[in-house]
Design a protein around this motif. Sequence first.
Motif, PDB file in Angstrom:
ATOM      1  N   PRO A  38     -12.642 -12.960  -1.855  1.00 24.21           N
ATOM      2  CA  PRO A  38     -12.889 -12.229  -3.105  1.00 24.21           C
ATOM      3  C   PRO A  38     -12.705 -10.720  -2.923  1.00 24.21           C
ATOM      4  CG  PRO A  38     -14.946 -13.045  -2.166  1.00 24.21           C
ATOM      5  CD  PRO A  38     -13.853 -13.653  -1.362  1.00 24.21           C
ATOM      6  N   ARG A  39     -11.941 -10.127  -3.834  1.00 21.98           N
ATOM      7  CA  ARG A  39     -11.622  -8.695  -3.770  1.00 21.98           C
ATOM      8  C   ARG A  39     -12.407  -7.918  -4.832  1.00 21.98           C
ATOM      9  NH1 ARG A  39      -5.558  -9.135  -5.532  1.00 21.98           N
ATOM     10  NH2 ARG A  39      -6.551 -10.677  -6.896  1.00 21.98           N
ATOM     11  N   THR A  40     -12.339  -6.610  -4.710  1.00 19.40           N
ATOM     12  CA  THR A  40     -12.752  -5.721  -5.788  1.00 19.40           C
ATOM     13  C   THR A  40     -11.484  -5.267  -6.501  1.00 19.40           C
ATOM     14  OG1 THR A  40     -14.705  -4.914  -4.597  1.00 19.40           O
ATOM     15  CG2 THR A  40     -13.859  -3.538  -6.390  1.00 19.40           C
ATOM     16  N   ILE A  41     -11.326  -5.700  -7.737  1.00 19.97           N
ATOM     17  CA  ILE A  41     -10.161  -5.280  -8.527  1.00 19.97           C
ATOM     18  C   ILE A  41     -10.623  -4.172  -9.465  1.00 19.97           C
ATOM     19  CG2 ILE A  41      -8.359  -5.979 -10.147  1.00 19.97           C
ATOM     20  CD1 ILE A  41      -8.563  -8.802  -9.024  1.00 19.97           C
ATOM     21  N   ARG A  42     -10.201  -2.969  -9.179  1.00 17.81           N
ATOM     22  CA  ARG A  42     -10.653  -1.811  -9.949  1.00 17.81           C
ATOM     23  C   ARG A  42      -9.706  -1.477 -11.088  1.00 17.81           C
ATOM     24  NH1 ARG A  42     -12.573   3.075  -6.415  1.00 17.81           N
ATOM     25  NH2 ARG A  42     -14.164   1.485  -5.985  1.00 17.81           N
TER      26      ARG A  42
ATOM     27  N   ALA B  92       0.842  -1.195   0.000  1.00 20.98           N
ATOM     28  CA  ALA B  92       0.000   0.000   0.000  1.00 20.98           C
ATOM     29  C   ALA B  92       0.877   1.244   0.000  1.00 20.98           C
ATOM     30  CB  ALA B  92      -0.920   0.015   1.218  1.00 20.98           C
ATOM     31  N   ALA B  93       0.281   2.372  -0.335  1.00 23.56           N
ATOM     32  CA  ALA B  93       0.963   3.652  -0.170  1.00 23.56           C
ATOM     33  C   ALA B  93       1.104   3.944   1.309  1.00 23.56           C
ATOM     34  CB  ALA B  93       0.173   4.756  -0.861  1.00 23.56           C
ATOM     35  N   SER B  94       2.166   4.623   1.693  1.00 24.31           N
ATOM     36  CA  SER B  94       2.400   4.905   3.110  1.00 24.31           C
ATOM     37  C   SER B  94       1.289   5.761   3.720  1.00 24.31           C
ATOM     38  CB  SER B  94       3.748   5.606   3.296  1.00 24.31           C
ATOM     39  OG  SER B  94       3.816   6.782   2.516  1.00 24.31           O
ATOM     40  N   ARG B  95       0.565   6.513   2.879  1.00 19.72           N
ATOM     41  CA  ARG B  95      -0.528   7.352   3.395  1.00 19.72           C
ATOM     42  C   ARG B  95      -1.882   6.629   3.373  1.00 19.72           C
ATOM     43  NH1 ARG B  95       0.517   9.340  -1.801  1.00 19.72           N
ATOM     44  NH2 ARG B  95      -1.276   9.368  -3.232  1.00 19.72           N
ATOM     45  N   HIS B  96      -1.900   5.386   2.890  1.00 16.75           N
ATOM     46  CA  HIS B  96      -3.144   4.634   2.826  1.00 16.75           C
ATOM     47  C   HIS B  96      -3.661   4.362   4.241  1.00 16.75           C
ATOM     48  CE1 HIS B  96      -5.963   1.368   1.951  1.00 16.75           C
ATOM     49  NE2 HIS B  96      -5.907   1.728   0.670  1.00 16.75           N
ATOM     50  N   PRO B  97      -4.980   4.397   4.455  1.00 12.30           N
ATOM     51  CA  PRO B  97      -5.523   4.141   5.812  1.00 12.30           C
ATOM     52  C   PRO B  97      -5.041   2.848   6.445  1.00 12.30           C
ATOM     53  CG  PRO B  97      -7.250   4.966   4.361  1.00 12.30           C
ATOM     54  CD  PRO B  97      -6.040   4.750   3.495  1.00 12.30           C
ATOM     55  N   LEU B  98      -4.854   1.789   5.648  1.00  9.10           N
ATOM     56  CA  LEU B  98      -4.395   0.525   6.223  1.00  9.10           C
ATOM     57  C   LEU B  98      -2.968   0.614   6.738  1.00  9.10           C
ATOM     58  CD1 LEU B  98      -5.759  -2.288   3.878  1.00  9.10           C
ATOM     59  CD2 LEU B  98      -6.569  -1.611   6.135  1.00  9.10           C
ATOM     60  N   ALA B  99      -2.177   1.542   6.190  1.00  6.18           N
ATOM     61  CA  ALA B  99      -0.793   1.675   6.629  1.00  6.18           C
ATOM     62  C   ALA B  99      -0.704   2.200   8.054  1.00  6.18           C
ATOM     63  CB  ALA B  99      -0.031   2.602   5.687  1.00  6.18           C
TER      64      ALA B  99
ATOM     65  N   ASP C  16     -10.613  -6.012   6.837  1.00  6.73           N
ATOM     66  CA  ASP C  16     -10.218  -4.618   6.623  1.00  6.73           C
ATOM     67  C   ASP C  16      -9.658  -4.413   5.223  1.00  6.73           C
ATOM     68  OD1 ASP C  16     -10.772  -3.960   9.386  1.00  6.73           O
ATOM     69  OD2 ASP C  16      -8.871  -4.922   9.906  1.00  6.73           O
ATOM     70  N   VAL C  17      -8.845  -5.364   4.785  1.00  8.63           N
ATOM     71  CA  VAL C  17      -8.225  -5.262   3.462  1.00  8.63           C
ATOM     72  C   VAL C  17      -9.274  -5.263   2.365  1.00  8.63           C
ATOM     73  CG1 VAL C  17      -6.709  -6.455   1.825  1.00  8.63           C
ATOM     74  CG2 VAL C  17      -6.058  -6.299   4.233  1.00  8.63           C
ATOM     75  N   LEU C  18     -10.299  -6.108   2.531  1.00 13.95           N
ATOM     76  CA  LEU C  18     -11.301  -6.259   1.480  1.00 13.95           C
ATOM     77  C   LEU C  18     -12.207  -5.045   1.328  1.00 13.95           C
ATOM     78  CD1 LEU C  18     -12.278 -10.007   1.996  1.00 13.95           C
ATOM     79  CD2 LEU C  18     -10.656  -9.031   0.380  1.00 13.95           C
ATOM     80  N   GLU C  19     -12.100  -4.081   2.224  1.00 14.73           N
ATOM     81  CA  GLU C  19     -12.872  -2.846   2.084  1.00 14.73           C
ATOM     82  C   GLU C  19     -12.325  -1.945   0.990  1.00 14.73           C
ATOM     83  OE1 GLU C  19     -13.146  -0.724   5.723  1.00 14.73           O
ATOM     84  OE2 GLU C  19     -14.136  -2.355   6.820  1.00 14.73           O
ATOM     85  N   TYR C  20     -11.089  -2.218   0.533  1.00 16.77           N
ATOM     86  CA  TYR C  20     -10.420  -1.315  -0.396  1.00 16.77           C
ATOM     87  C   TYR C  20     -10.195  -2.005  -1.748  1.00 16.77           C
ATOM     88  CZ  TYR C  20      -9.543   1.379   3.809  1.00 16.77           C
ATOM     89  OH  TYR C  20      -9.697   2.101   4.967  1.00 16.77           O
ATOM     90  N   PRO C  21     -10.197  -1.219  -2.825  1.00 16.15           N
ATOM     91  CA  PRO C  21      -9.954  -1.802  -4.151  1.00 16.15           C
ATOM     92  C   PRO C  21      -8.499  -2.199  -4.334  1.00 16.15           C
ATOM     93  CG  PRO C  21     -10.125   0.576  -4.326  1.00 16.15           C
ATOM     94  CD  PRO C  21     -10.472   0.233  -2.894  1.00 16.15           C
ATOM     95  N   PHE C  22      -8.297  -3.122  -5.264  1.00 13.53           N
ATOM     96  CA  PHE C  22      -6.964  -3.615  -5.607  1.00 13.53           C
ATOM     97  C   PHE C  22      -6.624  -3.238  -7.051  1.00 13.53           C
ATOM     98  CE2 PHE C  22      -7.143  -6.037  -1.819  1.00 13.53           C
ATOM     99  CZ  PHE C  22      -5.885  -6.581  -1.581  1.00 13.53           C
TER     100      PHE C  22
ATOM    101  N   ARG D 296       1.017   3.754  -5.492  1.00 17.62           N
ATOM    102  CA  ARG D 296       1.672   4.958  -4.961  1.00 17.62           C
ATOM    103  C   ARG D 296       0.689   6.115  -4.783  1.00 17.62           C
ATOM    104  NH1 ARG D 296       5.851   3.669  -8.824  1.00 17.62           N
ATOM    105  NH2 ARG D 296       7.684   2.814  -7.760  1.00 17.62           N
ATOM    106  N   GLU D 297      -0.253   6.209  -5.700  1.00 15.92           N
ATOM    107  CA  GLU D 297      -1.233   7.291  -5.635  1.00 15.92           C
ATOM    108  C   GLU D 297      -2.298   7.058  -4.574  1.00 15.92           C
ATOM    109  OE1 GLU D 297      -2.757   7.433  -9.560  1.00 15.92           O
ATOM    110  OE2 GLU D 297      -0.828   7.985 -10.458  1.00 15.92           O
ATOM    111  N   GLY D 298      -2.254   5.891  -3.919  1.00 15.09           N
ATOM    112  CA  GLY D 298      -3.236   5.583  -2.877  1.00 15.09           C
ATOM    113  C   GLY D 298      -4.569   5.133  -3.429  1.00 15.09           C
ATOM    114  N   ARG D 299      -4.636   4.857  -4.740  1.00 12.20           N
ATOM    115  CA  ARG D 299      -5.898   4.467  -5.347  1.00 12.20           C
ATOM    116  C   ARG D 299      -6.244   3.010  -5.081  1.00 12.20           C
ATOM    117  NH1 ARG D 299      -7.633   8.213  -9.017  1.00 12.20           N
ATOM    118  NH2 ARG D 299      -6.107   9.758  -9.722  1.00 12.20           N
ATOM    119  N   ALA D 300      -5.228   2.190  -4.811  1.00 10.39           N
ATOM    120  CA  ALA D 300      -5.484   0.757  -4.688  1.00 10.39           C
ATOM    121  C   ALA D 300      -4.390   0.093  -3.868  1.00 10.39           C
ATOM    122  CB  ALA D 300      -5.551   0.112  -6.076  1.00 10.39           C
ATOM    123  N   LEU D 301      -4.714  -1.103  -3.383  1.00 12.94           N
ATOM    124  CA  LEU D 301      -3.734  -2.012  -2.816  1.00 12.94           C
ATOM    125  C   LEU D 301      -3.270  -2.949  -3.924  1.00 12.94           C
ATOM    126  CD1 LEU D 301      -5.782  -3.040   0.357  1.00 12.94           C
ATOM    127  CD2 LEU D 301      -3.956  -1.326   0.260  1.00 12.94           C
TER     128      LEU D 301
END
Length: 302
Positions: A224-228, A171-178, A192-198, A242-247
């Motif tokens: 199962p993930r959401t792959i955006r 993840a990006a260092s600024r991502h909430p999971l970080a 928690d991970v599955l709440e965010y797109p990949f 890096r842009e924080g858009r996805a894991l």
Amino acid sequence: MNLPDLRVFTVVARHDSLNAAAEELHLTPSAISKALRRLEEELGLPLFDRSTRQLVLNERGAMLLGRARTLLDLAEQARLDVQGERAEMDCRIGGPAVLLWRHGEGLAEGLQSYTGARLHLRPLFEGEALAALARGDLHAALVTQEALDSPHWSPEWDATDLGELALNVIAASRHPLAQMGQRGRKPVQAVDVLEYPFASPARSLFCGVARGSRSDGWRDDLLPRTIRYWADDLQVLLGFVREGRALAYLPDFAAGEHGLVGIRVVDLGFSSTEQVRLVWNPLRAPRWLRELAASLGNQSAS
């Protein structure tokens, strides 16, 4: 038979084209044609079936090709071993971009004493890299253990162990999971991970086989993930992270990149690892390649 004409012959055989061979060897098509004619006149036999568009090896040419490559390899091996660390040489290593990324610095370090060395890293999927090694286009290939079960495998080759590559959530260092794993926050769990797109490749980063959502090694049948975002280009994929858009689920060394961190998921329930190998031919290897293989093997062991 002289070695320069044999070299021209092997390059033409690889390209099936005078123009492509001329471009690679920095010669004119006329010079390439003359070299082939000299070789054929010396042997008293044609080596190619010629058409208006391309040259195709005939049975005699195919017989000569393997022997020509052996002669050229032995001559080059002798030159490099005699010249030692002062030798001018092109060191050609191929493999998946993710493995070249991981081992690029180690390859450069292993050749540090060879001041005339030029390191060429060719991004190729594993099957392509082993095929290129078999043709003599590469000195060595970086692949995973699974790729060794290949129709291109030769009993002459060796596979030096370069250690294990583990995959992790990146993840990006600024991502909430970080921030969740820091003091005072709860451990990161799969829910928690599955709440965010990949972001994910549609093809395996190693072998290039299209596996859809399973291409990065994640067990979507279990979680199962959401792959955006889909991107087979590694740098494009990392850009979304890096842009924080996805894991992303990537080799753990990617977390060492600026602005990226690895996320430890305490209840993931599965793990993905790959054993990395440097494949090369010890029977034809010049000293620099033998030393490089030993250096990389020692780096992985330390």
